[in-house]
Design an enzyme around this catalytic site. Structure first.
Site, PDB file in Angstrom:
ATOM      1  N   PRO A  46       7.626 -11.047  -6.177  1.00  0.00           N
ATOM      2  CA  PRO A  46       8.179  -9.722  -5.883  1.00  0.00           C
ATOM      3  C   PRO A  46       8.960  -9.718  -4.564  1.00  0.00           C
ATOM      4  O   PRO A  46       8.557 -10.338  -3.586  1.00  0.00           O
ATOM      5  CB  PRO A  46       6.942  -8.831  -5.776  1.00  0.00           C
ATOM      6  CG  PRO A  46       5.916  -9.525  -6.603  1.00  0.00           C
ATOM      7  CD  PRO A  46       6.188 -10.999  -6.434  1.00  0.00           C
ATOM      8  N   CYS A  47      10.078  -9.008  -4.579  1.00  0.00           N
ATOM      9  CA  CYS A  47      10.978  -9.056  -3.429  1.00  0.00           C
ATOM     10  C   CYS A  47      11.084  -7.739  -2.671  1.00  0.00           C
ATOM     11  O   CYS A  47      11.757  -7.675  -1.643  1.00  0.00           O
ATOM     12  CB  CYS A  47      12.371  -9.470  -3.889  1.00  0.00           C
ATOM     13  SG  CYS A  47      13.100  -8.324  -5.077  1.00  0.00           S
ATOM     14  N   GLN A  48      10.421  -6.675  -3.130  1.00  0.00           N
ATOM     15  CA  GLN A  48      10.612  -5.363  -2.531  1.00  0.00           C
ATOM     16  C   GLN A  48      10.352  -5.365  -1.023  1.00  0.00           C
ATOM     17  O   GLN A  48      11.084  -4.735  -0.262  1.00  0.00           O
ATOM     18  CB  GLN A  48       9.707  -4.328  -3.206  1.00  0.00           C
ATOM     19  CG  GLN A  48      10.111  -4.009  -4.625  1.00  0.00           C
ATOM     20  CD  GLN A  48       9.494  -4.961  -5.650  1.00  0.00           C
ATOM     21  OE1 GLN A  48       9.053  -6.057  -5.328  1.00  0.00           O
ATOM     22  NE2 GLN A  48       9.477  -4.539  -6.897  1.00  0.00           N
ATOM     23  N   PHE A  50      10.726  -7.774   1.074  1.00  0.00           N
ATOM     24  CA  PHE A  50      11.686  -8.613   1.799  1.00  0.00           C
ATOM     25  C   PHE A  50      13.091  -8.029   1.788  1.00  0.00           C
ATOM     26  O   PHE A  50      13.926  -8.382   2.602  1.00  0.00           O
ATOM     27  CB  PHE A  50      11.750 -10.015   1.178  1.00  0.00           C
ATOM     28  CG  PHE A  50      10.435 -10.735   1.112  1.00  0.00           C
ATOM     29  CD1 PHE A  50       9.645 -10.900   2.234  1.00  0.00           C
ATOM     30  CD2 PHE A  50       9.987 -11.261  -0.092  1.00  0.00           C
ATOM     31  CE1 PHE A  50       8.434 -11.571   2.170  1.00  0.00           C
ATOM     32  CE2 PHE A  50       8.785 -11.942  -0.168  1.00  0.00           C
ATOM     33  CZ  PHE A  50       8.007 -12.097   0.964  1.00  0.00           C
TER      34      PHE A  50
END
Length: 182
Positions: A46-48, A50
């Site tokens: 998951p990238c939220q 970053f």
């Protein structure tokens, strides 16, 4: 299909489970694989937390899910690993997060390279920049055209981490080829 000698007539397996509650053994069993038989483990944690487009919270619980990716790589020992994420990952905590990721993979026995790529440079009709971390297991055979024979790299120490030049310059790191862990 009939003319492809490497074609496997096997249905894909999809596991819809929480990675924090799924063992690597379960993943390998689902693919009918043993440790070391997977060619590649590929994914994008998951990238939220970053992303520079979001709230960019360092303490977002999803930010540590990359450790599950590292766990699966360490236990499954694929020949290659490919991790994709948003470019904001690179600057998170002044580069400390990506350094931690790279060190984790190197400590699992992988030579690591990474860079930020734009999908538009590869024929995709949109500007979509992503960071890619690619690793090759250090004990895997290496063969390139022009070589007389394959090379086998064995070692108990992690290999070189190849940071892009712009990252080495920004963070005051040593020149390429001089940054090894061990």
């Amino acid at each position: 299909k009939k003319t492809m000698s490497h074609y496997q007539d096997r249905e894909p397996v999809i596991l819809q489970t929480d990675i924090t509650k799924t063992t690597t053994e379960e993943i390998l069993k689902a693919g009918d694989l043993k440790v070391g038989e997977a060619l590649v483990v590929s994914g994008g944690p998951p990238c939220q937390g970053f992303s520079t487009a979001g709230k960019r919270m360092i303490d977002d619980p999803m930010n540590v899910l990359f450790k599950e990716f590292v766990r699966v790589v360490k236990e499954a020992l694929p020949v290659f690993l490919i991790l994709e994420n948003v470019p904001g990952l690179v600057s998170m905590k002044k580069g400390e997060i990506i350094k931690e990721m790279l060190e984790d993979f190197a400590n699992c026995g992988y030579n690591i390279v990474w860079d930020i790529l734009n999908a538009a440079d590869y024929g995709v009709p949109q500007n979509r920049r992503r960071v890619f971390i690619i690793g090759k297991r250090v004990d895997a055979l290496l063969y390139t055209a022009g070589m007389e024979r394959p090379q086998l790299h064995m070692g108990a120490m992690p290999g070189e981490i190849d940071h892009p030049a712009w990252f080495r310059k920004r963070h005051g790191m040593v020149p390429k080829g001089q940054c090894t862990l061990g």
